[in-house]
Enzyme design. Structure first.
Site, PDB file in Angstrom:
ATOM      1  N   LYS A 193      -0.753 -24.002  28.412  1.00 22.00           N
ATOM      2  CA  LYS A 193      -0.921 -25.515  29.625  1.00 22.00           C
ATOM      3  C   LYS A 193      -2.025 -26.560  28.836  1.00 22.00           C
ATOM      4  CE  LYS A 193       0.199 -25.382  33.723  1.00 22.00           C
ATOM      5  NZ  LYS A 193       1.660 -25.245  35.041  1.00 22.00           N
TER       6      LYS A 193
HETATM    7  N1  LIG Z   1       6.274 -29.631  38.690  1.00 27.39           N
HETATM    8  C1  LIG Z   1       6.850 -27.895  38.283  1.00 27.39           C
HETATM    9  O1  LIG Z   1       7.850 -28.105  37.493  1.00 27.39           O
HETATM   10  C2  LIG Z   1       5.913 -26.826  38.760  1.00 27.39           C
HETATM   11  C3  LIG Z   1       6.455 -25.085  38.511  1.00 27.39           C
HETATM   12  C4  LIG Z   1       5.404 -24.345  38.773  1.00 27.39           C
HETATM   13  C5  LIG Z   1       4.374 -24.491  39.505  1.00 27.39           C
HETATM   14  N2  LIG Z   1       3.757 -25.588  39.873  1.00 27.39           N
HETATM   15  C6  LIG Z   1       3.048 -25.285  40.743  1.00 27.39           C
HETATM   16  O2  LIG Z   1       3.241 -25.925  41.872  1.00 27.39           O
HETATM   17  C7  LIG Z   1       1.641 -26.607  42.575  1.00 27.39           C
HETATM   18  C8  LIG Z   1       2.253 -28.068  43.036  1.00 27.39           C
HETATM   19  O3  LIG Z   1       2.562 -28.605  41.582  1.00 27.39           O
HETATM   20  P1  LIG Z   1       4.035 -30.341  41.814  1.00 27.39           P
HETATM   21  O4  LIG Z   1       4.603 -30.213  40.061  1.00 27.39           O
HETATM   22  O5  LIG Z   1       4.333 -30.071  42.876  1.00 27.39           O
HETATM   23  O6  LIG Z   1       2.237 -31.076  41.406  1.00 27.39           O
HETATM   24  P2  LIG Z   1       2.313 -32.857  42.398  1.00 27.39           P
HETATM   25  O7  LIG Z   1       1.140 -33.004  41.981  1.00 27.39           O
HETATM   26  O8  LIG Z   1       3.790 -32.628  42.704  1.00 27.39           O
HETATM   27  O9  LIG Z   1       2.398 -32.569  43.713  1.00 27.39           O
HETATM   28  C9  LIG Z   1       1.122 -31.353  44.309  1.00 27.39           C
HETATM   29  C10 LIG Z   1       0.995 -32.521  45.970  1.00 27.39           C
HETATM   30  O10 LIG Z   1      -0.110 -31.700  46.269  1.00 27.39           O
HETATM   31  C11 LIG Z   1      -1.159 -31.925  46.790  1.00 27.39           C
HETATM   32  N3  LIG Z   1      -2.465 -32.044  47.133  1.00 27.39           N
HETATM   33  C12 LIG Z   1      -3.213 -32.022  45.680  1.00 27.39           C
HETATM   34  N4  LIG Z   1      -4.292 -31.280  46.089  1.00 27.39           N
HETATM   35  C13 LIG Z   1      -4.160 -31.147  47.354  1.00 27.39           C
HETATM   36  C14 LIG Z   1      -4.711 -30.848  48.930  1.00 27.39           C
HETATM   37  N5  LIG Z   1      -6.082 -30.265  47.766  1.00 27.39           N
HETATM   38  N6  LIG Z   1      -4.384 -30.120  49.346  1.00 27.39           N
HETATM   39  C15 LIG Z   1      -3.040 -30.236  49.836  1.00 27.39           C
HETATM   40  N7  LIG Z   1      -2.606 -30.991  49.154  1.00 27.39           N
HETATM   41  C16 LIG Z   1      -3.094 -30.879  48.463  1.00 27.39           C
HETATM   42  C17 LIG Z   1      -1.061 -33.722  46.381  1.00 27.39           C
HETATM   43  O11 LIG Z   1      -0.847 -34.574  47.597  1.00 27.39           O
HETATM   44  C18 LIG Z   1       1.016 -33.344  46.611  1.00 27.39           C
HETATM   45  O12 LIG Z   1       1.689 -33.533  47.522  1.00 27.39           O
HETATM   46  C19 LIG Z   1       0.636 -26.545  41.129  1.00 27.39           C
HETATM   47  O13 LIG Z   1      -0.142 -25.729  41.563  1.00 27.39           O
HETATM   48  C20 LIG Z   1       1.367 -26.253  40.171  1.00 27.39           C
HETATM   49  O14 LIG Z   1       0.836 -25.448  39.114  1.00 27.39           O
HETATM   50  C21 LIG Z   1       4.562 -26.871  39.209  1.00 27.39           C
END
Ligand SMILES: NC(=O)c1ccc[n+]([C@@H]2O[C@H](COP(=O)([O-])OP(=O)(O)OC[C@H]3O[C@@H](n4cnc5c(N)ncnc54)[C@H](O)[C@@H]3O)[C@@H](O)[C@H]2O)c1
Length: 433
Positions: free
Chosen positions: A122
């Site tokens: 990561k």
């Molecule tokens: N993108 C991927 O392919 C992927 C894969 C596996 C896991 N994840 C996990 O999924 C989660 C989200 O990732 P993503 O890629 O969708 O990110 P992103 O940046 O596209 O979206 C994150 C979302 O969470 C919201 N957010 C941030 N802080 C917040 C808070 N304190 N309270 C409420 N909402 C909040 C943001 O406004 C946004 O809508 C993370 O934990 C990431 O590690 C992502």
């Protein structure tokens, strides 16, 4: 287990350094439980809680106004026992070595659980990307990539998107790496634009995966998705695609939130309409007329059946766990439930489909992207989603079976499977030298 230090019988022996903040301690407690319940050979316990490589880099950036700002960046490889390190890069003001190390460890367990030939890694930069112009963001990304260059490569460590990073950032990483090699290397990173060797379906993969796993679990429990109310925290890559998948399948997505707050409508929200509007309005709080405005913390108290935290870690804690009414929590985000909250939820018989299973869709399609890039031969979207669904369904069935065998929760069961596969690789390879 000592609730203050989070240390049980295995952890008692270990005193650790700056890697061990609140988030890595969550990993340590989860791993300890899996070792104890799964009767896993204890001699490997400490090795699994020590990241293989940790790199911290400084990232000076010339800002548009001529000032120089310096940011801190990290890349952590937790384990490469089963293959190249694989895991996303996060841009967020709260990024720390603790958080990146924990996320890297979860990637190792996730990749082993769904049995793809990767280790776990990561990366992250401590920055609020919305404070930067596009030019500043690109310079930041190029300098970070040059900093982590000794670690990354198609057979060494393959980054991907995470919170606040997207196709553009992956394209820039691919280009920067390629400039240093002197030729184009698409397989160094996944989540790129399709025209640069990205995979169709990668952008949707994690959110769709959350949906596939939930749907299969509900079918096994003879529940119909159309009868259920869903609440989702986070409306980014994972949350918005999951919301659209549930909505398209006929479920009522009643509540969604992002960092600004969110919208609740007990009759269900029109997700297509909201996705269209958010393109211009940026945050959910700016969208009016679809339902009532809610603060983020209110989401966890709503009368929904399925709750999907898909934002960041440590959102369901001992302060709010008791107020949750859902019967099922599906972890779209990594580490959204603290161990203290998990205990409360399990005591209430609330089922948690853990992150390393629920959000594995992203890394599975990243694996497909890597394979396609190495072969310079590209697949169709139907093929991608069919293979994705099959891998996730099989993993879910295996996790449920293992949880029945060991009479334990789904997280511990998933970790028992993942950790056992990593240890099998370490045992077969032997400890060098
Ligand atoms: N993108 C991927 O392919 C992927 C894969 C596996 C896991 N994840 C996990 O999924 C989660 C989200 O990732 P993503 O890629 O969708 O990110 P992103 O940046 O596209 O979206 C994150 C979302 O969470 C919201 N957010 C941030 N802080 C917040 C808070 N304190 N309270 C409420 N909402 C909040 C943001 O406004 C946004 O809508 C993370 O934990 C990431 O590690 C992502």
């Amino acid at each position: 287990m000592d609730t203050k230090t989070g240390k049980g019988s295995l952890l008692k022996e270990i005193e650790k350094d700056e890697v061990w903040g609140d988030v890595f301690r969550m990993v340590a407690q989860q791993v300890e439980k899996a070792f104890i319940i799964g009767n896993i050979n204890e001699k490997y316990f400490e090795t699994l809680l020590e990241p293989e490589r940790v790199l911290r880099v400084s990232i000076p950036v010339v800002m548009d106004n001529g000032e120089i700002k310096c940011f801190a960046g990290y890349r952590v490889q937790h384990s490469t026992a089963r293959g190249p390190a694989k895991g996303g890069i996060r841009y967020h003001p709260n990024v720390t070595l603790d958080e990146v190390s924990a996320l890297a460890a979860w990637m190792s367990f996730k990749n082993a659980l769904v049995n793809i030939p990767f280790g776990g890694g990561k990366g992250g930069i401590k920055v609020n990307p919305s404070d930067l112009s596009e030019g500043e963001l690109i310079r930041l990304t190029r300098r970070y990539t040059s900093g982590i260059l000794p670690l990354i490569g198609p057979y060494k460590d393959v980054p991907a998107p995470d919170v606040n990073t997207n196709q553009l950032i992956m394209d820039v990483i691919m280009d920067t790496y390629s400039m240093f090699q002197g030729f184009t290397v698409p397989s160094v990173v996944t989540g790129k634009s399709v025209s640069l060797g990205g995979s169709v379906g990668r952008r949707e993969a994690t959110g769709k995966g959350v949906f596939f796993v939930t749907k299969e679990y509900l079918e096994l429990k003879n529940k119909k998705i159309e009868n259920l109310k869903i609440g989702i925290q986070g409306f980014g890559n994972v949350g918005s695609v999951a919301a659209l998948s549930f909505y398209s399948a006929g479920a009522k997505v009643c509540a969604i939130t992002d960092v600004s707050g969110g919208i609740y409508n007990e009759k269900g929200l029109d997700i297509n309409k909201i996705l269209n509007e958010i393109k211009n309005k940026k945050f959910l709080k700016n969208i009016k007329g679809e339902g009532d405005f809610i603060e983020n913390k209110e989401l966890f108290e709503l009368p929904v059946d399925v709750l999907i935290p898909a934002a960041i870690e440590r959102q369901i804690t001992e302060e709010n766990a008791d107020k949750i009414k859902a019967f099922l929590i599906v972890e779209g985000a990594n580490g959204p439930v603290t161990p203290e909250a998990e205990k409360i939820l399990l005591d209430k018989n609330i089922v948690i489909i853990p992150d390393i299973l629920a959000n594995a869709g992203g890394v599975i399609v990243s694996y497909f992207e890597w394979v396609q890039d190495l072969q310079f031969y590209f697949w169709k979207e139907e093929e991608i989603f069919e293979k994705l669904e099959e891998i996730l369904k099989n993993a879910l069935h295996e996790v449920i079976k293992t949880s029945e065998n060991f009479k334990t929760d789904l997280r511990t069961s998933a970790l028992i499977i993942g950790i056992s596969r990593i240890i099998d690789a370490i045992e077969k390879r032997g400890i060098f030298p």
